[in-house]
Scaffold this active site. Structure first.
Site, PDB file in Angstrom:
ATOM      1  N   TYR A  40      -3.539  -9.274   4.138  1.00  0.00           N
ATOM      2  CA  TYR A  40      -3.498  -8.832   2.737  1.00  0.00           C
ATOM      3  C   TYR A  40      -2.198  -9.229   2.034  1.00  0.00           C
ATOM      4  O   TYR A  40      -1.920  -8.704   0.952  1.00  0.00           O
ATOM      5  CB  TYR A  40      -3.584  -7.301   2.647  1.00  0.00           C
ATOM      6  CG  TYR A  40      -4.627  -6.644   3.491  1.00  0.00           C
ATOM      7  CD1 TYR A  40      -5.980  -6.750   3.182  1.00  0.00           C
ATOM      8  CD2 TYR A  40      -4.262  -5.882   4.602  1.00  0.00           C
ATOM      9  CE1 TYR A  40      -6.938  -6.120   3.955  1.00  0.00           C
ATOM     10  CE2 TYR A  40      -5.215  -5.247   5.376  1.00  0.00           C
ATOM     11  CZ  TYR A  40      -6.549  -5.371   5.047  1.00  0.00           C
ATOM     12  OH  TYR A  40      -7.482  -4.738   5.818  1.00  0.00           O
ATOM     13  N   GLU A  98     -10.388  12.256   1.312  1.00  0.00           N
ATOM     14  CA  GLU A  98     -10.369  11.636   2.630  1.00  0.00           C
ATOM     15  C   GLU A  98      -9.254  10.588   2.743  1.00  0.00           C
ATOM     16  O   GLU A  98      -9.520   9.398   2.829  1.00  0.00           O
ATOM     17  CB  GLU A  98     -11.741  11.038   2.974  1.00  0.00           C
ATOM     18  CG  GLU A  98     -12.490  10.438   1.814  1.00  0.00           C
ATOM     19  CD  GLU A  98     -13.885   9.934   2.161  1.00  0.00           C
ATOM     20  OE1 GLU A  98     -14.561  10.532   3.009  1.00  0.00           O
ATOM     21  OE2 GLU A  98     -14.285   8.911   1.574  1.00  0.00           O
ATOM     22  N   PRO A  99      -7.994  11.059   2.763  1.00  0.00           N
ATOM     23  CA  PRO A  99      -6.883  10.114   2.867  1.00  0.00           C
ATOM     24  C   PRO A  99      -6.719   9.594   4.293  1.00  0.00           C
ATOM     25  O   PRO A  99      -6.913  10.336   5.259  1.00  0.00           O
ATOM     26  CB  PRO A  99      -5.666  10.966   2.485  1.00  0.00           C
ATOM     27  CG  PRO A  99      -6.044  12.358   2.870  1.00  0.00           C
ATOM     28  CD  PRO A  99      -7.537  12.463   2.703  1.00  0.00           C
ATOM     29  N   GLY A 100      -6.396   8.334   4.419  1.00  0.00           N
ATOM     30  CA  GLY A 100      -6.084   7.760   5.729  1.00  0.00           C
ATOM     31  C   GLY A 100      -4.615   7.365   5.751  1.00  0.00           C
ATOM     32  O   GLY A 100      -3.782   7.962   6.424  1.00  0.00           O
ATOM     33  N   ARG A 101      -4.309   6.365   4.921  1.00  0.00           N
ATOM     34  CA  ARG A 101      -2.960   5.802   4.889  1.00  0.00           C
ATOM     35  C   ARG A 101      -1.876   6.862   4.656  1.00  0.00           C
ATOM     36  O   ARG A 101      -0.856   6.873   5.334  1.00  0.00           O
ATOM     37  CB  ARG A 101      -2.889   4.774   3.759  1.00  0.00           C
ATOM     38  CG  ARG A 101      -1.590   3.994   3.694  1.00  0.00           C
ATOM     39  CD  ARG A 101      -1.517   3.156   2.421  1.00  0.00           C
ATOM     40  NE  ARG A 101      -2.730   2.428   2.152  1.00  0.00           N
ATOM     41  CZ  ARG A 101      -3.046   1.239   2.684  1.00  0.00           C
ATOM     42  NH1 ARG A 101      -2.200   0.643   3.474  1.00  0.00           N
ATOM     43  NH2 ARG A 101      -4.200   0.658   2.394  1.00  0.00           N
ATOM     44  N   ARG A 155      -1.783  -6.685   8.880  1.00  0.00           N
ATOM     45  CA  ARG A 155      -1.696  -6.454   7.424  1.00  0.00           C
ATOM     46  C   ARG A 155      -0.960  -7.546   6.646  1.00  0.00           C
ATOM     47  O   ARG A 155      -1.447  -7.997   5.613  1.00  0.00           O
ATOM     48  CB  ARG A 155      -1.063  -5.089   7.123  1.00  0.00           C
ATOM     49  CG  ARG A 155      -1.813  -3.901   7.749  1.00  0.00           C
ATOM     50  CD  ARG A 155      -1.370  -2.562   7.178  1.00  0.00           C
ATOM     51  NE  ARG A 155      -1.831  -2.383   5.826  1.00  0.00           N
ATOM     52  CZ  ARG A 155      -1.069  -2.489   4.774  1.00  0.00           C
ATOM     53  NH1 ARG A 155       0.218  -2.706   4.894  1.00  0.00           N
ATOM     54  NH2 ARG A 155      -1.587  -2.349   3.564  1.00  0.00           N
ATOM     55  N   CYS A 167      -0.444 -18.848  17.634  1.00  0.00           N
ATOM     56  CA  CYS A 167      -0.506 -20.280  17.330  1.00  0.00           C
ATOM     57  C   CYS A 167      -1.108 -20.581  15.971  1.00  0.00           C
ATOM     58  O   CYS A 167      -2.155 -21.235  15.878  1.00  0.00           O
ATOM     59  CB  CYS A 167      -1.341 -20.970  18.396  1.00  0.00           C
ATOM     60  SG  CYS A 167      -0.355 -21.332  19.798  1.00  0.00           S
TER      61      CYS A 167
HETATM   62  N1  LLP Z   1     -12.736   6.811   2.586  1.00  0.00           N
HETATM   63  C1  LLP Z   1     -13.432   5.676   2.707  1.00  0.00           C
HETATM   64  C2  LLP Z   1     -14.864   5.685   2.455  1.00  0.00           C
HETATM   65  C3  LLP Z   1     -12.780   4.493   3.081  1.00  0.00           C
HETATM   66  O1  LLP Z   1     -13.471   3.364   3.196  1.00  0.00           O
HETATM   67  C4  LLP Z   1     -11.391   4.510   3.311  1.00  0.00           C
HETATM   68  C5  LLP Z   1     -10.661   3.294   3.692  1.00  0.00           C
HETATM   69  C6  LLP Z   1     -10.707   5.733   3.181  1.00  0.00           C
HETATM   70  C7  LLP Z   1     -11.410   6.863   2.805  1.00  0.00           C
HETATM   71  C8  LLP Z   1      -9.245   5.854   3.425  1.00  0.00           C
HETATM   72  O2  LLP Z   1      -8.507   5.107   2.540  1.00  0.00           O
HETATM   73  P1  LLP Z   1      -6.910   5.257   2.503  1.00  0.00           P
HETATM   74  O3  LLP Z   1      -6.612   6.664   2.098  1.00  0.00           O
HETATM   75  O4  LLP Z   1      -6.409   4.969   3.860  1.00  0.00           O
HETATM   76  O5  LLP Z   1      -6.471   4.261   1.507  1.00  0.00           O
HETATM   77  N2  LLP Z   1      -7.010  -2.070   6.285  1.00  0.00           N
HETATM   78  C9  LLP Z   1      -6.571  -1.871   4.912  1.00  0.00           C
HETATM   79  C10 LLP Z   1      -7.105  -0.606   4.316  1.00  0.00           C
HETATM   80  C11 LLP Z   1      -8.597  -0.486   4.424  1.00  0.00           C
HETATM   81  C12 LLP Z   1      -9.159   0.781   3.857  1.00  0.00           C
HETATM   82  C13 LLP Z   1     -10.570   0.963   4.256  1.00  0.00           C
HETATM   83  N3  LLP Z   1     -11.180   2.157   3.765  1.00  0.00           N
HETATM   84  C14 LLP Z   1      -5.053  -1.927   4.884  1.00  0.00           C
HETATM   85  O6  LLP Z   1      -4.431  -2.146   5.921  1.00  0.00           O
HETATM   86  O7  LLP Z   1      -4.451  -1.765   3.829  1.00  0.00           O
END
Ligand code: LLP
Length: 422
Positions: free
Chosen positions: A317, A274-277, A313, A346
């Site tokens: 972070y 489950e990739p997001g980034r 971000r 601000c």
């Molecule tokens: N699966 C689960 C259960 C998650 O909680 C997350 C992300 C993902 C998959 C996807 O992760 P990724 O492949 O995107 O790393 N706001 C932060 C990142 C928060 C990630 C939250 N969970 C940032 O800007 O770096």
């Protein structure tokens, strides 16, 4: 348009010949710009990561839940993770069906569980308490359970989701309690899931966490899939030569793991990531304009309209994003210098890039913050009563289309109800 240090976007052909200054004029500043071709490439890279038939890529839509982005992801054959009713509803709007959506949630109310049950989505829970709550809402239903893989990783401690000090997942020792709750409510435990954290460039922790999962998986005969989670990183520092993740090596490691799992369990399971980034980050650039240039306390400040309400971000972070500088007129300086790129919020902490070596910047220049397609617009806010920016998609044809309007002040003002002193 004079692009002063645009090697990264030039090599990606990010703007497809469009002029970023023109985009800002047409759609307003600041502006999130996405590139459809790059988004499609990243989807395909993930789909082809592992040479295994029952391998599913479920895009973690929290990274970017813009409707057009989801439509592209859907058309590429990915599924999605949703973690709120809103993410599920926009997923449906983009064409995903209930069975395409994994509801990977955390600490939700019973009403929300009823929504998941009504919509027929597959839910993943990560506490015994939520497992029992789901059993009450939907006795006999399907469920998958997220275990803590015992090890975690991530670019910042706030996004490490395995090991100690995390609110996520059920400890492996509690497997008996899981089995009891499953039995009590006649649930069907169809999968287990891990997520070690967000942003790794090497697969060691991800793989080690997954190996720990197998021991848990073996205890449940009914399991149909193992969800290995997300976290695949991207190089945020390309201007200094940071390299992408080695997908070939990663794919091999995952395939090896799958083969090992299958042989230990004695049957072929389905596997999910489950990739997001990885899918969304590199297809997005955030454009903003320089309003002020000043020196104070011996430091040079470049004041832009990209506050942390627009991109959280760096402040949240300490994240690093490459920055490019564009100018309408001919470049009038060959100089490079260390500057602090700041926003218009601000707070002194409103810094996008600290002491960054960049070409000399002038008022009216344009700043492009790269790799802003993941956790960018979705994390923006109306802090300081500012409007969240518009989002534009550069189609494969090279045409720029508006895919989300900028907030209007009316949207926000109209939510307030006066108490009406007379
Ligand atoms: N699966 C689960 C259960 C998650 O909680 C997350 C992300 C993902 C998959 C996807 O992760 P990724 O492949 O995107 O790393 N706001 C932060 C990142 C928060 C990630 C939250 N969970 C940032 O800007 O770096």
């Amino acid at each position: 348009m004079n692009k002063l240090n645009s090697k990264v976007t030039d090599e990606m052909n990010f703007y497809k010949g469009l002029n970023p200054g023109q985009l800002l004029k047409e759609f307003g500043s600041p502006l999130y710009v996405y590139n459809e071709s790059i988004l499609r490439d990243r989807c395909r890279e993930m789909l082809n990561l592992v040479d295994y038939n029952e391998f599913t890529v479920s895009f973690s839509s929290k990274a970017n839940s813009n409707l057009a982005v989801l439509e592209v992801v859907q058309s590429e054959g990915l599924k999605i993770d949703a973690m709120s009713p809103g993410e599920a509803l926009i997923g449906f709007k983009a064409g995903f069906r209930s069975e395409d959506i994994l509801y990977v949630c955390n600490n939700i109310a019973v009403e929300e569980m009823k929504f998941v049950a009504e919509k027929g989505m597959i839910i993943g829970v990560d506490s015994i308490s939520q497992l029992r709550a789901w059993g009450k809402v939907n006795p006999g239903g399907k469920v998958f359970v997220r275990f803590n893989p015992g090890i975690g990783t991530g670019h910042n401690e706030k996004v490490i989701t395995g090991g100690e000090n995390t609110k996520f997942g059920i400890d492996a020792e509690d497997v008996k309690e899981v089995a009891n709750a499953v039995k009590e409510f006649n649930l069907k435990l169809i999968g287990i899931n891990q997520h070690v954290g967000s942003l790794f460039m090497k697969g060691d922790v991800f793989i080690e966490g997954a190996r720990n999962l197998i021991e848990t998986a073996k205890k449940f005969d009914s399991i149909e899939f193992i969800n290995l989670g997300g976290g695949f990183g991207i190089p945020y520092n390309k201007q200094n030569g940071e390299l992408p993740i080695d997908l070939e090596e990663m794919g091999k490691m995952i395939l090896e793991l799958i083969n090992q799992f299958n042989s230990e369990i004695g049957r072929s399971l389905k596997y999910i990531i489950e990739p997001g980034r990885y899918i969304a980050a590199e297809c997005g650039v955030l454009l903003g304009q320089v309003n002020t240039v000043k020196t104070s306390g011996g430091k040079k400040y470049i004041g832009t309209d990209i506050g942390f309400n627009v991109l959280a971000r760096p402040v949240m972070y300490d994240s690093y994003h490459d920055i490019e500088v564009y100018r309408e007129c001919e470049a009038c300086s060959e100089k490079h210098e260390k500057v602090n790129i700041v926003g218009n919020i601000c707070e002194s902490g409103d810094v996008i890039a600290a002491e960054r070596m960049l070409p000399e910047i002038f008022e009216d220049d344009i700043i492009a913050v790269l790799d802003a397609g993941a956790y960018g617009h979705v994390m923006s806010s109306n802090y300081n009563f500012r409007l969240r920016p518009a989002e534009v998609l550069i189609r494969e044809s090279g045409e720029a289309v508006l895919v989300r309007e900028r907030d209007t002040i009316c949207d926000i003002l109209n939510k307030y109800k006066p108490i009406g002193f007379k």
